[in-house]
Design a protein around this motif. Structure first.
Motif, PDB file in Angstrom:
ATOM      1  N   LEU A 193      12.787   8.945  11.661  1.00  0.00           N
ATOM      2  CA  LEU A 193      12.814   7.503  11.419  1.00  0.00           C
ATOM      3  C   LEU A 193      13.341   7.169  10.035  1.00  0.00           C
ATOM      4  O   LEU A 193      13.118   6.057   9.539  1.00  0.00           O
ATOM      5  CB  LEU A 193      11.401   6.928  11.587  1.00  0.00           C
ATOM      6  CG  LEU A 193      10.736   7.166  12.945  1.00  0.00           C
ATOM      7  CD1 LEU A 193       9.279   6.724  12.902  1.00  0.00           C
ATOM      8  CD2 LEU A 193      11.480   6.419  14.033  1.00  0.00           C
ATOM      9  N   GLY A 194      14.029   8.125   9.414  1.00  0.00           N
ATOM     10  CA  GLY A 194      14.502   7.918   8.053  1.00  0.00           C
ATOM     11  C   GLY A 194      15.488   6.777   7.912  1.00  0.00           C
ATOM     12  O   GLY A 194      15.604   6.172   6.844  1.00  0.00           O
ATOM     13  N   GLN A 195      16.239   6.457   8.975  1.00  0.00           N
ATOM     14  CA  GLN A 195      17.237   5.396   8.919  1.00  0.00           C
ATOM     15  C   GLN A 195      16.731   4.070   9.488  1.00  0.00           C
ATOM     16  O   GLN A 195      17.503   3.121   9.614  1.00  0.00           O
ATOM     17  CB  GLN A 195      18.492   5.838   9.689  1.00  0.00           C
ATOM     18  CG  GLN A 195      19.120   7.121   9.167  1.00  0.00           C
ATOM     19  CD  GLN A 195      19.482   7.023   7.700  1.00  0.00           C
ATOM     20  OE1 GLN A 195      20.053   6.030   7.267  1.00  0.00           O
ATOM     21  NE2 GLN A 195      19.163   8.059   6.930  1.00  0.00           N
ATOM     22  N   LYS A 196      15.463   4.014   9.837  1.00  0.00           N
ATOM     23  CA  LYS A 196      14.906   2.783  10.402  1.00  0.00           C
ATOM     24  C   LYS A 196      14.880   1.699   9.322  1.00  0.00           C
ATOM     25  O   LYS A 196      14.508   1.961   8.179  1.00  0.00           O
ATOM     26  CB  LYS A 196      13.492   3.054  10.921  1.00  0.00           C
ATOM     27  CG  LYS A 196      12.759   1.858  11.472  1.00  0.00           C
ATOM     28  CD  LYS A 196      13.289   1.417  12.812  1.00  0.00           C
ATOM     29  CE  LYS A 196      13.009   2.407  13.904  1.00  0.00           C
ATOM     30  NZ  LYS A 196      13.383   1.883  15.239  1.00  0.00           N
ATOM     31  N   PRO A 197      15.300   0.459   9.639  1.00  0.00           N
ATOM     32  CA  PRO A 197      15.225  -0.641   8.671  1.00  0.00           C
ATOM     33  C   PRO A 197      13.825  -0.758   8.078  1.00  0.00           C
ATOM     34  O   PRO A 197      12.829  -0.702   8.806  1.00  0.00           O
ATOM     35  CB  PRO A 197      15.591  -1.871   9.499  1.00  0.00           C
ATOM     36  CG  PRO A 197      16.426  -1.324  10.611  1.00  0.00           C
ATOM     37  CD  PRO A 197      15.877   0.032  10.926  1.00  0.00           C
ATOM     38  N   CYS A 198      13.753  -0.916   6.766  1.00  0.00           N
ATOM     39  CA  CYS A 198      12.455  -0.865   6.089  1.00  0.00           C
ATOM     40  C   CYS A 198      12.379  -1.920   4.988  1.00  0.00           C
ATOM     41  O   CYS A 198      13.346  -2.129   4.252  1.00  0.00           O
ATOM     42  CB  CYS A 198      12.231   0.530   5.503  1.00  0.00           C
ATOM     43  SG  CYS A 198      10.589   0.802   4.796  1.00  0.00           S
ATOM     44  N   LEU A 199      11.236  -2.565   4.892  1.00  0.00           N
ATOM     45  CA  LEU A 199      10.947  -3.523   3.829  1.00  0.00           C
ATOM     46  C   LEU A 199       9.796  -2.972   3.002  1.00  0.00           C
ATOM     47  O   LEU A 199       8.750  -2.616   3.545  1.00  0.00           O
ATOM     48  CB  LEU A 199      10.568  -4.883   4.427  1.00  0.00           C
ATOM     49  CG  LEU A 199      10.084  -5.947   3.439  1.00  0.00           C
ATOM     50  CD1 LEU A 199      11.228  -6.386   2.533  1.00  0.00           C
ATOM     51  CD2 LEU A 199       9.511  -7.155   4.175  1.00  0.00           C
ATOM     52  N   LEU A 200       9.996  -2.880   1.703  1.00  0.00           N
ATOM     53  CA  LEU A 200       8.966  -2.358   0.806  1.00  0.00           C
ATOM     54  C   LEU A 200       8.060  -3.492   0.353  1.00  0.00           C
ATOM     55  O   LEU A 200       8.525  -4.494  -0.202  1.00  0.00           O
ATOM     56  CB  LEU A 200       9.611  -1.679  -0.407  1.00  0.00           C
ATOM     57  CG  LEU A 200       8.646  -1.097  -1.444  1.00  0.00           C
ATOM     58  CD1 LEU A 200       7.841   0.046  -0.833  1.00  0.00           C
ATOM     59  CD2 LEU A 200       9.408  -0.609  -2.672  1.00  0.00           C
ATOM     60  N   VAL A 201       6.762  -3.352   0.601  1.00  0.00           N
ATOM     61  CA  VAL A 201       5.781  -4.356   0.198  1.00  0.00           C
ATOM     62  C   VAL A 201       4.905  -3.746  -0.888  1.00  0.00           C
ATOM     63  O   VAL A 201       4.143  -2.813  -0.632  1.00  0.00           O
ATOM     64  CB  VAL A 201       4.929  -4.814   1.396  1.00  0.00           C
ATOM     65  CG1 VAL A 201       3.850  -5.776   0.932  1.00  0.00           C
ATOM     66  CG2 VAL A 201       5.808  -5.480   2.443  1.00  0.00           C
ATOM     67  N   ILE A 202       5.049  -4.259  -2.103  1.00  0.00           N
ATOM     68  CA  ILE A 202       4.281  -3.750  -3.244  1.00  0.00           C
ATOM     69  C   ILE A 202       2.968  -4.519  -3.291  1.00  0.00           C
ATOM     70  O   ILE A 202       2.932  -5.699  -3.640  1.00  0.00           O
ATOM     71  CB  ILE A 202       5.083  -3.904  -4.544  1.00  0.00           C
ATOM     72  CG1 ILE A 202       6.399  -3.116  -4.435  1.00  0.00           C
ATOM     73  CG2 ILE A 202       4.280  -3.423  -5.735  1.00  0.00           C
ATOM     74  CD1 ILE A 202       7.325  -3.288  -5.616  1.00  0.00           C
ATOM     75  N   ASN A 203       1.894  -3.841  -2.930  1.00  0.00           N
ATOM     76  CA  ASN A 203       0.603  -4.500  -2.718  1.00  0.00           C
ATOM     77  C   ASN A 203      -0.322  -4.366  -3.935  1.00  0.00           C
ATOM     78  O   ASN A 203      -0.088  -3.563  -4.825  1.00  0.00           O
ATOM     79  CB  ASN A 203      -0.066  -3.888  -1.477  1.00  0.00           C
ATOM     80  CG  ASN A 203      -1.279  -4.670  -1.026  1.00  0.00           C
ATOM     81  OD1 ASN A 203      -1.398  -5.865  -1.281  1.00  0.00           O
ATOM     82  ND2 ASN A 203      -2.211  -3.988  -0.370  1.00  0.00           N
ATOM     83  N   LYS A 204      -1.381  -5.160  -3.921  1.00  0.00           N
ATOM     84  CA  LYS A 204      -2.469  -5.175  -4.905  1.00  0.00           C
ATOM     85  C   LYS A 204      -2.032  -5.801  -6.227  1.00  0.00           C
ATOM     86  O   LYS A 204      -2.403  -5.344  -7.314  1.00  0.00           O
ATOM     87  CB  LYS A 204      -3.065  -3.775  -5.100  1.00  0.00           C
ATOM     88  CG  LYS A 204      -3.563  -3.178  -3.773  1.00  0.00           C
ATOM     89  CD  LYS A 204      -4.404  -1.950  -3.942  1.00  0.00           C
ATOM     90  CE  LYS A 204      -4.854  -1.417  -2.584  1.00  0.00           C
ATOM     91  NZ  LYS A 204      -5.700  -0.222  -2.678  1.00  0.00           N
ATOM     92  N   LEU A 205      -1.246  -6.867  -6.106  1.00  0.00           N
ATOM     93  CA  LEU A 205      -0.834  -7.653  -7.266  1.00  0.00           C
ATOM     94  C   LEU A 205      -2.035  -8.143  -8.061  1.00  0.00           C
ATOM     95  O   LEU A 205      -1.995  -8.200  -9.301  1.00  0.00           O
ATOM     96  CB  LEU A 205       0.005  -8.845  -6.778  1.00  0.00           C
ATOM     97  CG  LEU A 205       0.229 -10.021  -7.728  1.00  0.00           C
ATOM     98  CD1 LEU A 205       1.063  -9.574  -8.921  1.00  0.00           C
ATOM     99  CD2 LEU A 205       0.915 -11.169  -7.019  1.00  0.00           C
ATOM    100  N   ASP A 206      -3.124  -8.474  -7.382  1.00  0.00           N
ATOM    101  CA  ASP A 206      -4.289  -9.029  -8.073  1.00  0.00           C
ATOM    102  C   ASP A 206      -4.941  -8.040  -9.027  1.00  0.00           C
ATOM    103  O   ASP A 206      -5.714  -8.439  -9.908  1.00  0.00           O
ATOM    104  CB  ASP A 206      -5.325  -9.512  -7.051  1.00  0.00           C
ATOM    105  CG  ASP A 206      -5.729  -8.403  -6.079  1.00  0.00           C
ATOM    106  OD1 ASP A 206      -4.822  -7.805  -5.471  1.00  0.00           O
ATOM    107  OD2 ASP A 206      -6.946  -8.155  -5.927  1.00  0.00           O
ATOM    108  N   LEU A 207      -4.634  -6.756  -8.873  1.00  0.00           N
ATOM    109  CA  LEU A 207      -5.231  -5.742  -9.749  1.00  0.00           C
ATOM    110  C   LEU A 207      -4.354  -5.405 -10.949  1.00  0.00           C
ATOM    111  O   LEU A 207      -4.723  -4.566 -11.768  1.00  0.00           O
ATOM    112  CB  LEU A 207      -5.519  -4.469  -8.947  1.00  0.00           C
ATOM    113  CG  LEU A 207      -6.498  -4.631  -7.777  1.00  0.00           C
ATOM    114  CD1 LEU A 207      -6.738  -3.292  -7.090  1.00  0.00           C
ATOM    115  CD2 LEU A 207      -7.814  -5.242  -8.240  1.00  0.00           C
ATOM    116  N   LEU A 208      -3.189  -6.049 -11.047  1.00  0.00           N
ATOM    117  CA  LEU A 208      -2.317  -5.846 -12.206  1.00  0.00           C
ATOM    118  C   LEU A 208      -2.736  -6.810 -13.307  1.00  0.00           C
ATOM    119  O   LEU A 208      -2.742  -8.024 -13.115  1.00  0.00           O
ATOM    120  CB  LEU A 208      -0.849  -6.071 -11.838  1.00  0.00           C
ATOM    121  CG  LEU A 208      -0.259  -5.108 -10.800  1.00  0.00           C
ATOM    122  CD1 LEU A 208       1.200  -5.443 -10.540  1.00  0.00           C
ATOM    123  CD2 LEU A 208      -0.387  -3.659 -11.267  1.00  0.00           C
ATOM    124  N   ALA A 209      -3.084  -6.279 -14.460  1.00  0.00           N
ATOM    125  CA  ALA A 209      -3.689  -7.087 -15.519  1.00  0.00           C
ATOM    126  C   ALA A 209      -2.764  -8.175 -16.049  1.00  0.00           C
ATOM    127  O   ALA A 209      -3.224  -9.221 -16.506  1.00  0.00           O
ATOM    128  CB  ALA A 209      -4.134  -6.182 -16.671  1.00  0.00           C
TER     129      ALA A 209
END
Length: 361
Positions: A284-300
């Protein structure tokens, strides 16, 4: 090594046990007891001192190594694969999930049966003189092989039903998206936030084992089928991956993968690599992918409303992916996430996806 041992301790807690101590060894080769004689004596002393009942090794032991270690330590010895299967067994809820766990456990146990009946002495060699130990061993092997065959047949029926179900979904022309990511990255929390479902979301490894699909609305009003799946982890045995192939088929049928990344984890780049390598191993290496960077609330350095556009850089190797910075726990930027998914789906041309971030990002 420190990272995988820390993860092993986390797995141990997820299995309901407490870690009494930790020992490491740097070695050029593995021995019949996995560790050297001096290190084995050190383990023996720690087991006696801390009254440990189980010793867990952070690799897959051979049947011979496991038997030798149990004989030397006089306590139960398991490896990383057995521990993962135990955690899986605790979290399997559906009939399919339980079947997959049982299949993997039987496949793991089969080559390790030798020695289970060592207390029964053989009567001698030759025809007609086989002892009760060997007879019992052969009986157990036959029963386990029969059970494996029956489970595989039942899983084939489940796979056929899933194929029919996926076919119906395709006929309905509803796009499909699947959440992927390292275990404990926040996939189930995000799934619940988007679908208003009540999937179990805990601060534990593999809290989600069975795939769950819900229908949600995108900003345009169109529908999207969103699936939550089991998380990935380092040193996941190919046998375990194979046993859960039926579940992972959900990934192959998705139009887009949503890679959820815990940006607050100190080893986020390494975790992202594990996910990408596992997807590549599954074809599945070529499968379309969206990166979701989570846990914004924990970034100071982020504002309280979560509306900052200053997202951290994606880990190395994922720079080409469109990314969205969110907090699944607080519900921040979920509208931007859905816009990004819709943008990706609209941009798709056949099997090729134009990787463009959503407008305004």
């Amino acid at each position: 090594m420190d990272d995988t041992l820390e993860e092993l301790a986390y797995l141990t807690h997820s299995a309901g046990a407490q870690v009494a101590g930790q020992i490491t060894q740097r070695a050029d080769r593995l021995t019949p007891t996995y560790v050297g004689k001096g290190k084995l004596q050190e383990v023996q002393e720690m087991v006696a001192e801390r009254e440990a009942e189980t010793v867990i090794f952070d690799d897959e032991l051979t049947p011979t190594q496991q038997r030798n270690l149990e004989a030397a330590l006089q306590v139960k010895v398991i490896d990383r694969t057995a521990l993962i299967l135990d955690v899986f067994g605790r979290h399997a809820r559906t009939h399919e999930g339980k079947l997959q766990v049982e299949l993997a456990q039987h496949q793991y146990l089969l080559p390790r049966l030798v020695g289970q009946w060592s207390h029964l002495e053989r009567l001698g060699g030759g025809i007609g003189t086989r002892g009760p130990g060997e007879t019992q061993l052969e009986t157990d092997r036959r029963l386990i092989r029969q059970r494996i065959q029956k489970i595989q047949q039942e899983l084939d029926k489940v796979r056929q039903r899933r194929t029919i179900y996926i076919g119906r979904r395709k006929k309905a022309s509803i796009p499909m998206a699947t959440l992927v990511g390292y275990t404990n990255a926040g996939k189930s929390t995000l799934f619940n936030a988007l679908s208003h479902a009540e999937v179990e979301a805990e601060d534990q490894l593999f809290s989600t084992l069975d795939p769950v699909t819900r229908r949600i609305r995108m900003p345009s009003g169109d529908e999207l089928l969103l699936t939550d799946t089991v998380g990935f982890i380092q040193k996941l045995s190919p046998m375990v991956v194979a046993a859960f192939r039926a579940t992972l088929e959900e990934l192959a049928e998705s139009d887009i993968l949503i890679h959820v990344l815990d940006i607050t984890h100190p080893k986020a780049p390494e975790q992202a690599d594990v996910v990408e390598e596992t997807l590549a191993d599954l074809g599945l290496g070529q499968k379309p992918c969206l990166l979701v960077i989570n846990k914004l609330d924990l970034l100071a350095d982020q504002p309280i409303d979560g509306k900052s556009s200053q997202a951290p850089l994606p880990p190395p190797g994922l720079e080409s992916y469109p990314s969205v910075l969110i907090s699944a726990a607080r519900g921040w930027n979920l509208d931007l996430l859905l816009e990004a998914v819709e943008t990706q789906l609209v941009a798709m041309d056949g099997s090729r996806t134009v990787l463009q971030p959503p407008a305004g990002r």
